[in-house]
Design an enzyme around this catalytic site. Structure first.
Site, PDB file in Angstrom:
ATOM      1  CG  ASP A 157      39.060  51.322  71.451  1.00 34.51           C
ATOM      2  OD1 ASP A 157      38.085  52.057  71.208  1.00 34.51           O
ATOM      3  OD2 ASP A 157      39.088  50.135  71.128  1.00 34.51           O
ATOM      4  CG  ASP A 181      33.812  53.395  70.070  1.00 32.62           C
ATOM      5  OD1 ASP A 181      32.841  54.169  70.035  1.00 32.62           O
ATOM      6  OD2 ASP A 181      33.948  52.456  69.256  1.00 32.62           O
ATOM      7  NE  ARG A 241      30.702  53.354  68.264  1.00 28.79           N
ATOM      8  CZ  ARG A 241      31.167  52.995  67.075  1.00 28.79           C
ATOM      9  NH1 ARG A 241      30.321  52.824  66.060  1.00 28.79           N
ATOM     10  NH2 ARG A 241      32.457  52.793  66.890  1.00 28.79           N
TER      11      ARG A 241
END
Length: 407
Positions: A157, A181, A241
């Protein structure tokens, strides 16, 4: 007393902010500026100014969380360079020591019309441990934010984009490190000529968007290089994703030095994507990759009901569709915003030196000029001359309206 004098000087400068100055505030870790802390300089910047307020950050490492509040608009934070200025913190937003992302991210931006250039934002937890949990380097919550020639360094992140459905973030010539991510969130974000550095050998994910159905464009990556330490081809990574809602992301003209699975995208997380596609993706040698196996089916699984819900997403782009993904189309919005105006570099200054006097012709569009001695920041001026009191090699560069440093 010294700190009080800095604050009085800053207040004095702000009282005359109706006319542009070369640089409004200088931050220097060694004490040679008006402030030693970037947060102090931001706190002293005027609320709701009518023109860009420029903070210059000299080479150095600055420890601690930085917050640009919603009252600070038209603020430019200009660093000496992403290899020279490091803003670093080590807070996490996951695990037993979790803190909310608003205070755990190394920098959080809530103001609009913000321009950040020439700075590396580091979450040292992710960058040094090369591990999770969530450890944000930057969170640009607002609309009309430009991040130019910056580094963002973490693992999970790393960068969270706008919190608004159609908030706009423009990211140009940046290096973003991460594995899980590490570009995620909402809004319309355009990544122009950026480098993505994958710091996990296998099983990572680049994007995890949660775009609302009302979001117009989502994430757009153009002319991106995806690489990794060592021999990049030994690293594999999924393009992304679906975190929540209806994500949409396109990669156009990508150089993938790493290995991307044939399917391209991971098939499940928590959302139902409407568009996950890449176009003209090549390997490190420029050979086109086979995109025919990119997936178009995604699912979510409800643990309580044990129900699986499937959706179909567009998984390809035509040349005509690619032509629509321009900076102007994606970023203009309803107010015709042009983020490239912030980044435009003015021409080189033609300087002459006679004795201790430096002189040069004015550059059209310059708000002022920066003087460097031996490649280090010496000072700034709105004049076209400067007295060099010390020996050394001097150069002068023009400063654009938003603080971009010229050639």
């Amino acid at each position: 007393m010294k700190h009080l004098l800095y604050l009085l000087l800053a207040a004095f400068c702000m009282s005359f902010s109706s006319a542009p100055t070369a640089i409004d505030a200088v931050v220097a870790a060694d004490g040679t500026g008006q402030f030693m802390s970037l947060q102090e300089a931001i706190d002293q910047a005027p609320d709701h100014p009518q023109q860009p307020y420029v903070i210059y950050v000299k080479a150095g490492t600055y420890q601690g969380h930085v917050h640009v509040p919603g009252t600070k608009h038209m603020l430019s934070i200009i660093g000496d360079g992403m290899d020279k200025v490091f803003v670093t913190d080590n807070r996490v937003s996951g695990g037993p020591n979790a803190q909310p992302v608003d205070i755990a991210a190394t920098m959080v931006v809530e103001g609009t019309d913000i321009y950040i250039r020439g700075i590396s934002l580091v979450n040292s937890w992710g960058h040094e441990h090369q591990d999770g949990p969530q450890a944000l380097a930057l969170y640009t919550k607002s609309d009309r934010v430009v991040v130019d020639q910056c580094g963002m360094w973490s693992y999970q992140d790393t960068y969270r984009t706008s919190n608004y459905d159609n908030g706009r973030n423009f990211v140009r010539n940046c290096t973003i490190e991460g594995a899980v991510d590490f570009i995620y969130g909402s809004g319309n974000a355009f990544f122009d000529h950026c480098k993505l550095v994958i710091n996990r050998k296998s099983g990572g994910f680049i994007v995890a968007p949660k775009h609302a159905a009302e979001t117009r464009w989502g994430y757009v990556f153009r002319n991106t290089t995806i690489t990794a330490p060592g021999n990049p081809v030994e690293t594999d990574v999924w393009l992304g994703r679906p975190w929540h809602n209806n994500p949409q992301t396109v990669f156009i003209d990508t150089r993938a030095e790493v290995t991307i699975p044939a399917e391209g995208w991971y098939e499940t997380m928590g959302g139902w994507p409407t568009l996950f596609a890449d176009y003209n993706t090549t390997d490190a040698e420029g050979h086109p990759l086979d995109l025919s196996k990119r997936i178009s089916r995604y699912y979510t699984y409800d643990k309580e009901s044990k129900d699986t819900t499937w959706c179909t997403a567009k998984n390809h782009l035509t040349a005509d569709e690619v032509a629509r993904y321009t900076i102007d189309n994606v970023m203009s919005g309803d107010d015709q915003w042009n983020p490239t105006e912030c980044c435009e570099q003015l021409p080189a200054v033609d300087m002459t030196k006679k004795g201790k006097k430096l002189r040069w012709e004015p550059i059209e569009g310059a708000r002022g000029y920066i003087i460097y001695k031996d490649h280090q920041f010496m000072g700034s001026t709105t004049a076209t001359h400067f007295r060099a009191k010390e020996k050394g090699h001097y150069t002068v560069k023009a400063i654009g309206r938003y603080g971009a440093i010229g050639k």
